[in-house]
Design a protein around this motif. Structure first.
Motif, PDB file in Angstrom:
ATOM      1  N   THR A   2      -8.799  -6.594 -13.400  1.00 22.72           N
ATOM      2  CA  THR A   2      -8.980  -6.652 -11.686  1.00 22.72           C
ATOM      3  C   THR A   2      -8.325  -5.941 -11.102  1.00 22.72           C
ATOM      4  O   THR A   2      -6.981  -5.931 -10.933  1.00 22.72           O
ATOM      5  CB  THR A   2      -8.655  -8.315 -11.527  1.00 22.72           C
ATOM      6  OG1 THR A   2      -9.458  -9.203 -12.350  1.00 22.72           O
ATOM      7  CG2 THR A   2      -8.934  -8.592 -10.039  1.00 22.72           C
ATOM      8  N   PRO A   3      -8.904  -4.993 -10.267  1.00 31.09           N
ATOM      9  CA  PRO A   3      -8.162  -4.085  -9.776  1.00 31.09           C
ATOM     10  C   PRO A   3      -7.634  -4.795  -8.264  1.00 31.09           C
ATOM     11  O   PRO A   3      -7.912  -5.826  -7.943  1.00 31.09           O
ATOM     12  CB  PRO A   3      -9.223  -3.120  -9.078  1.00 31.09           C
ATOM     13  CG  PRO A   3     -10.495  -3.169 -10.078  1.00 31.09           C
ATOM     14  CD  PRO A   3     -10.389  -4.752 -10.378  1.00 31.09           C
ATOM     15  N   ASP A   4      -6.512  -4.193  -7.992  1.00 28.69           N
ATOM     16  CA  ASP A   4      -6.000  -4.705  -6.363  1.00 28.69           C
ATOM     17  C   ASP A   4      -6.640  -4.365  -5.329  1.00 28.69           C
ATOM     18  O   ASP A   4      -6.638  -5.069  -4.265  1.00 28.69           O
ATOM     19  CB  ASP A   4      -4.459  -4.020  -6.398  1.00 28.69           C
ATOM     20  CG  ASP A   4      -3.567  -4.647  -7.399  1.00 28.69           C
ATOM     21  OD1 ASP A   4      -3.102  -5.937  -7.392  1.00 28.69           O
ATOM     22  OD2 ASP A   4      -3.335  -4.091  -8.341  1.00 28.69           O
ATOM     23  N   PRO A  48       0.848  -1.188  -0.019  1.00 32.22           N
ATOM     24  CA  PRO A  48       0.168   0.000   0.075  1.00 32.22           C
ATOM     25  C   PRO A  48       0.773   1.291   0.097  1.00 32.22           C
ATOM     26  O   PRO A  48       0.238   2.374  -0.559  1.00 32.22           O
ATOM     27  CB  PRO A  48      -0.759   0.105   1.260  1.00 32.22           C
ATOM     28  CG  PRO A  48      -0.143  -0.920   2.197  1.00 32.22           C
ATOM     29  CD  PRO A  48       0.705  -1.931   1.320  1.00 32.22           C
ATOM     30  N   ASP A  49       2.240   1.263   0.423  1.00 31.73           N
ATOM     31  CA  ASP A  49       3.101   2.453   0.270  1.00 31.73           C
ATOM     32  C   ASP A  49       3.301   2.762  -1.240  1.00 31.73           C
ATOM     33  O   ASP A  49       3.767   3.903  -1.191  1.00 31.73           O
ATOM     34  CB  ASP A  49       4.117   2.134   1.040  1.00 31.73           C
ATOM     35  CG  ASP A  49       4.073   1.982   2.495  1.00 31.73           C
ATOM     36  OD1 ASP A  49       2.956   2.440   3.052  1.00 31.73           O
ATOM     37  OD2 ASP A  49       4.838   1.579   3.522  1.00 31.73           O
ATOM     38  N   ARG A  50       3.012   1.850  -2.015  1.00 29.51           N
ATOM     39  CA  ARG A  50       3.239   2.273  -3.376  1.00 29.51           C
ATOM     40  C   ARG A  50       2.217   2.713  -4.130  1.00 29.51           C
ATOM     41  O   ARG A  50       2.285   3.122  -5.285  1.00 29.51           O
ATOM     42  CB  ARG A  50       3.755   0.884  -4.043  1.00 29.51           C
ATOM     43  CG  ARG A  50       5.064   0.641  -3.581  1.00 29.51           C
ATOM     44  CD  ARG A  50       6.116   1.391  -3.993  1.00 29.51           C
ATOM     45  NE  ARG A  50       7.387   0.950  -3.817  1.00 29.51           N
ATOM     46  CZ  ARG A  50       8.706   1.674  -4.093  1.00 29.51           C
ATOM     47  NH1 ARG A  50       8.661   2.880  -4.579  1.00 29.51           N
ATOM     48  NH2 ARG A  50       9.803   1.080  -3.822  1.00 29.51           N
ATOM     49  N   ALA A  53     -10.809   2.253 -13.335  1.00 25.95           N
ATOM     50  CA  ALA A  53      -9.632   1.653 -12.833  1.00 25.95           C
ATOM     51  C   ALA A  53      -8.437   2.545 -13.232  1.00 25.95           C
ATOM     52  O   ALA A  53      -8.392   3.094 -14.330  1.00 25.95           O
ATOM     53  CB  ALA A  53      -9.559   0.376 -13.339  1.00 25.95           C
ATOM     54  N   LEU A  54      -7.467   2.836 -12.006  1.00 22.32           N
ATOM     55  CA  LEU A  54      -6.316   3.679 -12.548  1.00 22.32           C
ATOM     56  C   LEU A  54      -5.133   2.895 -12.254  1.00 22.32           C
ATOM     57  O   LEU A  54      -5.176   2.237 -11.294  1.00 22.32           O
ATOM     58  CB  LEU A  54      -6.442   5.065 -11.474  1.00 22.32           C
ATOM     59  CG  LEU A  54      -7.442   5.997 -11.811  1.00 22.32           C
ATOM     60  CD1 LEU A  54      -8.512   5.682 -10.828  1.00 22.32           C
ATOM     61  CD2 LEU A  54      -7.029   7.492 -11.629  1.00 22.32           C
ATOM     62  N   ARG A  55      -3.925   3.189 -12.632  1.00 25.28           N
ATOM     63  CA  ARG A  55      -2.697   2.581 -12.452  1.00 25.28           C
ATOM     64  C   ARG A  55      -1.690   3.788 -12.426  1.00 25.28           C
ATOM     65  O   ARG A  55      -1.450   4.513 -13.487  1.00 25.28           O
ATOM     66  CB  ARG A  55      -2.120   1.483 -13.386  1.00 25.28           C
ATOM     67  CG  ARG A  55      -1.012   0.822 -13.129  1.00 25.28           C
ATOM     68  CD  ARG A  55      -0.410   0.069 -14.033  1.00 25.28           C
ATOM     69  NE  ARG A  55      -0.961  -1.098 -13.795  1.00 25.28           N
ATOM     70  CZ  ARG A  55      -1.719  -1.599 -15.051  1.00 25.28           C
ATOM     71  NH1 ARG A  55      -2.036  -1.169 -16.060  1.00 25.28           N
ATOM     72  NH2 ARG A  55      -2.195  -3.102 -14.814  1.00 25.28           N
ATOM     73  N   ASP A  98       4.658  -4.432 -11.090  1.00 23.46           N
ATOM     74  CA  ASP A  98       3.483  -3.910 -11.537  1.00 23.46           C
ATOM     75  C   ASP A  98       2.908  -2.801 -10.776  1.00 23.46           C
ATOM     76  O   ASP A  98       2.668  -3.075  -9.299  1.00 23.46           O
ATOM     77  CB  ASP A  98       2.431  -5.047 -11.947  1.00 23.46           C
ATOM     78  CG  ASP A  98       2.714  -5.638 -13.108  1.00 23.46           C
ATOM     79  OD1 ASP A  98       3.470  -5.211 -13.872  1.00 23.46           O
ATOM     80  OD2 ASP A  98       2.465  -7.077 -13.110  1.00 23.46           O
ATOM     81  N   PRO A  99       2.606  -1.699 -10.912  1.00 23.97           N
ATOM     82  CA  PRO A  99       1.847  -0.704 -10.033  1.00 23.97           C
ATOM     83  C   PRO A  99       0.565  -1.186  -9.796  1.00 23.97           C
ATOM     84  O   PRO A  99      -0.341  -1.767 -10.603  1.00 23.97           O
ATOM     85  CB  PRO A  99       1.827   0.461 -11.071  1.00 23.97           C
ATOM     86  CG  PRO A  99       2.880   0.332 -12.018  1.00 23.97           C
ATOM     87  CD  PRO A  99       2.969  -1.150 -12.366  1.00 23.97           C
ATOM     88  N   PRO A 100       0.158  -0.903  -8.478  1.00 20.76           N
ATOM     89  CA  PRO A 100      -1.212  -1.334  -8.006  1.00 20.76           C
ATOM     90  C   PRO A 100      -2.344  -0.726  -8.817  1.00 20.76           C
ATOM     91  O   PRO A 100      -2.206   0.506  -9.038  1.00 20.76           O
ATOM     92  CB  PRO A 100      -1.402  -1.068  -6.542  1.00 20.76           C
ATOM     93  CG  PRO A 100      -0.309  -0.111  -6.457  1.00 20.76           C
ATOM     94  CD  PRO A 100       0.847  -0.390  -7.297  1.00 20.76           C
TER      95      PRO A 100
END
Length: 261
Positions: free
Chosen positions: A124-126, A40-42, A81-83, A58-60
């Motif tokens: 599929t979102p994280d 989650p810090d990323r 959905a965002l990356r 991979d970015p969350p």
């Protein structure tokens, strides 16, 4: 995303007592601790931030969902959905609102539209940020928790008003930007008294003291802790009051209303 626990899919035909009993079952199945497949810090919405994941990671993907309403008692739900701040996919869906707005039973009014919008995403979102409460709920099973447990998917609830619970300390008329105050369970919540069920979080504040922006009320939905939930929201507001995922979903839902009218 398909329901992992279809027995929890909202059913607006149930009697109120049956709905509340189902919420008790959902709360029992919910996980209000971190059970995440990403760091989650990323989480960031700044493409140039040094908090972005390393090149080999991979970015969350963080999704946001919000609803708008049609005059014929249908809910339009939008998912974005965002990356790392970039919109990679959007989806919309519409579903009938089987019941009117009743405090504490929002998921039975809007939940099917939310599920349909998330199912329409190919990615599929994280984690998903939901416009509505999670654990800050009389039976610890707000919209974000109901959706999260049904999908067995990490979710956060972000509400504009406090449904229940008691702030650990009085919330002043003007909180400073970035301040957070724990919200604790009281006699109106099924969690043990004093349990931190979420936070009042001041995501943005005017520079002038003459006017004030109200805080958000952030709570874990499923598979995330209260403290991590508010940290993630803090990373995704980007200078706005609302987290970027739900801010964009709110705009998309309003735009999509014309499609379904």
């Amino acid at each position: 995303m398909e329901p992992v626990y279809p027995e929890f899919v909202p059913d607006g035909s149930l009697a109120r007592g049956e709905m509340e009993a189902l919420q008790d079952d959902i709360a029992e199945a919910a996980v209000f601790e971190d059970d995440l497949d990403f760091d989650p810090d990323r989480v960031t919405i700044d493409r140039d931030s040094d908090q972005r994941p390393l090149a080999d990671a991979d970015p969350p993907v963080i999704a946001g969902v919000d609803q708008a309403f049609l005059e014929d008692d249908r809910a339009v739900s939008a998912a974005v959905a965002l990356r790392a701040g970039e919109v990679i996919e959007t989806a919309t869906a519409v579903a009938e609102t089987a019941i009117p707005y009743i405090p504490g039973l929002l998921s039975f009014r809007e939940g099917n539209a939310v599920l349909a919008a998330l199912q329409a995403l190919s990615v599929t979102p994280d984690l998903t940020v939901v416009d509505g409460s999670g654990r800050i709920h009389f039976r610890q099973a707000g919209l974000a928790t109901h959706v999260g447990v049904t999908l067995d998917h990490p979710t956060i609830g972000v509400a504009k008003n406090l449904l229940c619970g008691t702030p650990r300390e009085p919330i002043p008329e003007r909180l400073a930007e970035g301040e957070r105050i724990p919200i604790e369970a009281d006699e109106g919540v099924t969690a043990p008294d004093g349990t931190v069920i979420g936070y009042a979080y001041q995501s943005r504040q005017y520079d002038s003291g003459s006017t004030s922006i109200n805080p958000l009320y952030v709570s874990p939905g499923h598979r995330i802790s209260a403290s991590t939930a508010v940290d993630v929201v803090a990373r995704t507001c980007g200078g706005y009051k609302l987290p970027e995922p739900t801010r964009l979903a709110d705009s998309l839902a309003d735009e999509a209303k014309g499609t379904f009218e």
